[in-house]
Design an enzyme around this catalytic site. Structure first.
Site, PDB file in Angstrom:
ATOM      1  N   HIS A 179      -2.397  -8.882  -0.743  1.00 29.63           N
ATOM      2  CA  HIS A 179      -3.326  -7.818  -0.347  1.00 29.63           C
ATOM      3  C   HIS A 179      -4.429  -8.267   0.593  1.00 29.63           C
ATOM      4  O   HIS A 179      -5.133  -7.440   1.161  1.00 29.63           O
ATOM      5  CB  HIS A 179      -3.971  -7.177  -1.588  1.00 29.63           C
ATOM      6  CG  HIS A 179      -5.044  -8.016  -2.189  1.00 29.63           C
ATOM      7  ND1 HIS A 179      -4.773  -8.979  -3.114  1.00 29.63           N
ATOM      8  CD2 HIS A 179      -6.381  -8.060  -1.968  1.00 29.63           C
ATOM      9  CE1 HIS A 179      -5.900  -9.576  -3.461  1.00 29.63           C
ATOM     10  NE2 HIS A 179      -6.882  -9.051  -2.777  1.00 29.63           N
TER      11      HIS A 179
HETATM   12  C1  UD1 Z   1     -11.422  -6.341  -2.187  1.00 27.86           C
HETATM   13  C2  UD1 Z   1     -12.170  -7.642  -1.912  1.00 27.86           C
HETATM   14  C3  UD1 Z   1     -11.263  -8.833  -2.180  1.00 27.86           C
HETATM   15  C4  UD1 Z   1     -10.630  -8.757  -3.555  1.00 27.86           C
HETATM   16  C5  UD1 Z   1      -9.934  -7.412  -3.712  1.00 27.86           C
HETATM   17  C6  UD1 Z   1      -9.301  -7.247  -5.089  1.00 27.86           C
HETATM   18  C7  UD1 Z   1     -13.895  -7.445  -0.163  1.00 27.86           C
HETATM   19  C8  UD1 Z   1     -14.257  -7.799   1.230  1.00 27.86           C
HETATM   20  N1  UD1 Z   1     -12.635  -7.713  -0.521  1.00 27.86           N
HETATM   21  O1  UD1 Z   1     -10.368  -6.254  -1.222  1.00 27.86           O
HETATM   22  O2  UD1 Z   1     -12.019 -10.015  -2.082  1.00 27.86           O
HETATM   23  O3  UD1 Z   1      -9.683  -9.797  -3.699  1.00 27.86           O
HETATM   24  O4  UD1 Z   1     -10.898  -6.365  -3.506  1.00 27.86           O
HETATM   25  O5  UD1 Z   1      -8.449  -6.155  -5.115  1.00 27.86           O
HETATM   26  O6  UD1 Z   1     -14.709  -6.938  -0.874  1.00 27.86           O
HETATM   27  N2  UD1 Z   1      -8.158   1.247  -1.412  1.00 27.86           N
HETATM   28  C9  UD1 Z   1      -7.572   2.295  -2.097  1.00 27.86           C
HETATM   29  N3  UD1 Z   1      -7.980   2.532  -3.384  1.00 27.86           N
HETATM   30  C10 UD1 Z   1      -8.915   1.759  -3.986  1.00 27.86           C
HETATM   31  C11 UD1 Z   1      -9.497   0.701  -3.279  1.00 27.86           C
HETATM   32  C12 UD1 Z   1      -9.106   0.456  -1.980  1.00 27.86           C
HETATM   33  O7  UD1 Z   1      -6.731   3.002  -1.590  1.00 27.86           O
HETATM   34  O8  UD1 Z   1      -9.233   2.017  -5.159  1.00 27.86           O
HETATM   35  C13 UD1 Z   1      -7.737   0.980  -0.037  1.00 27.86           C
HETATM   36  C14 UD1 Z   1      -8.825   1.339   0.937  1.00 27.86           C
HETATM   37  O9  UD1 Z   1      -8.660   2.593   1.444  1.00 27.86           O
HETATM   38  C15 UD1 Z   1      -8.714   0.287   1.999  1.00 27.86           C
HETATM   39  C16 UD1 Z   1      -8.079  -0.880   1.308  1.00 27.86           C
HETATM   40  O10 UD1 Z   1      -7.541  -0.424   0.093  1.00 27.86           O
HETATM   41  O11 UD1 Z   1      -7.840   0.686   3.007  1.00 27.86           O
HETATM   42  C17 UD1 Z   1      -9.016  -2.020   1.124  1.00 27.86           C
HETATM   43  O12 UD1 Z   1      -9.971  -1.803   0.094  1.00 27.86           O
HETATM   44  P1  UD1 Z   1     -11.324  -2.667  -0.002  1.00 27.86           P
HETATM   45  O13 UD1 Z   1     -12.034  -2.353  -1.257  1.00 27.86           O
HETATM   46  O14 UD1 Z   1     -12.090  -2.558   1.253  1.00 27.86           O
HETATM   47  O15 UD1 Z   1     -10.836  -4.169  -0.072  1.00 27.86           O
HETATM   48  P2  UD1 Z   1      -9.679  -4.859  -0.895  1.00 27.86           P
HETATM   49  O16 UD1 Z   1      -8.567  -5.119   0.057  1.00 27.86           O
HETATM   50  O17 UD1 Z   1      -9.338  -4.152  -2.161  1.00 27.86           O
END
Ligand code: UD1
Length: 354
Positions: free
Chosen positions: A203
């Protein structure tokens, strides 16, 4: 003493569980702020249910966005929360945007900040998590290091006099959940024979955001010699859809993210783990399951030194790393004894007075 924990992403809910129970045991007032960085029920709510974490006092509901937008929204919302609750300590966890936002908001308003899982370094400045860690450690009044290696990094950066080693709270929760899984005779992943599948998670931005790299990683997983169950984080699903990359190909089978007890149960009977997650590398080691990490470096160097984790930054190297002989058994405990959370609460009391 009043402690206010700020969490927002899946791995932070896992770390919060032992802290919430250690605080309750010690009679410490503990409030929880959920930033809303992770909002999917499978990334958030189920952790509160399965790990018996009290409901958050405040939910900021920030959701997704670019780094600046997401971090800024949390930062803006935290001021009023801190003003209202006036904690003795703001406790922040790990390396996410939620961690950084809460730390910055708290120091600016002169609330004491403790950073749990301080001192981890990848030395890779392209990782968003690396900036979040470094900035949070330097903002914090107390750095709670999980390992001796992390403590050395803090000392190298001039932070030794506000840092202590407490052990790793993920060990606390992992051991508790492992024992529950064993007692319930629930080891395994339904539909798969023990030892006949690999478990995978991909991820991180560095692996998902470049379509050529993502494609190469998934192809390499699809060519492994057993079914590869990939527990698909929303970021992975979204990036595959955006770039037209099939998530299920060859040996690869997509699976929704697992609840924490199910993840532990599935890891225990897998033939191996392939991941870019920080937590899962360590969980695999603690359960003595061989791990292959699809990154150029890891913060959890002990897992590599002890042979239970191998880095395969180049997707072409994944198959050989997965097929390596089983590592030598070890009783090393680089991540503590499973009682780190009680030490965290004791350290907060001690440093409150000072
Ligand atoms: C975040 C952390 C990472 C951690 C990970 C655990 C940062 C910079 N990164 O990454 O260190 O390892 O969490 O999972 O904080 N999304 C959903 N539903 C959700 C959450 C996210 O669909 O509940 C999608 C968002 O739309 C986005 C993507 O996932 O496109 C990324 O989400 P984001 O929270 O920005 O970062 P993670 O990749 O989850």
């Amino acid at each position: 003493m009043k402690v206010l924990s700020v969490v927002g992403a899946r791995p932070q809910f896992v770390k919060l569980a032992p802290i919430a129970s250690a605080a309750a045991e010690a009679g410490v007032e503990h409030l929880i702020v959920h930033t809303g960085q992770h909002y999917d029920p499978l990334l958030s709510d189920v952790f509160f249910e399965d790990l018996s974490i009290p409901k958050p006092t405040v939910h900021l509901g920030v959701g997704s966005g670019s780094h600046g937008v997401q971090t800024g929204a949390m930062l803006g919302a935290m001021d009023a929360v801190l003003d209202e609750h006036r904690p003795d300590w703001v406790l922040v966890y790990g390396d996410t945007n939620s961690t950084l936002a809460a730390a910055v908001s708290a120091v600016k308003l002169h609330f004491k900040v403790a950073h749990l899982e301080a001192g981890l370094r990848s030395f890779n400045r392209r990782m968003p998590e690396e900036h979040n860690r470094v900035l949070t450690d330097h903002a914090a009044d107390l750095c709670l290091a999980p390992t001796e290696v992390a403590m050395r990094h803090l000392a190298d950066e001039g932070l030794a006099d506000r840092s202590i080693v407490v052990g790793d709270v993920m060990t606390d929760v992992l051991y508790q959940v492992r024992d529950r899984v064993l007692a319930a005779d629930a080891v395994g992943l339904p539909g798969y024979a023990a030892g006949e599948y690999y478990l995978a998670t991909i991820h991180r931005a560095e692996n998902t955001d470049d379509p050529a790299r993502l494609r190469a990683i998934l192809e390499s997983l699809g060519r492994l010699d057993r079914p590869v169950v990939v527990m698909a984080h929303p970021r992975l699903v979204a990036k595959c859809a955006e770039h037209g990359i099939p998530l299920e190909q060859g040996a690869l089978l997509a699976h929704p993210p697992l609840r924490y007890p199910d993840l532990v149960a599935a890891t225990m009977s897998s033939a191996g783990v392939v991941t870019d997650s920080g937590g899962l590398q360590k969980e695999a080691f603690l359960l003595r399951v061989p791990c292959t990490t699809v990154r150029t470096e890891t913060e959890w160097v002990e897992t590599v030194e002890l042979g239970w984790n191998r880095l395969a930054a180049d997707p072409a190297d994944v198959a050989a790393a997965v097929a390596r002989p089983r590592p030598a058994d070890t009783d090393a405990e680089p991540y503590g004894d499973g009682r780190a959370a009680a030490r965290v609460i004791a350290a907060l009391s001690e440093w409150s007075a000072g």
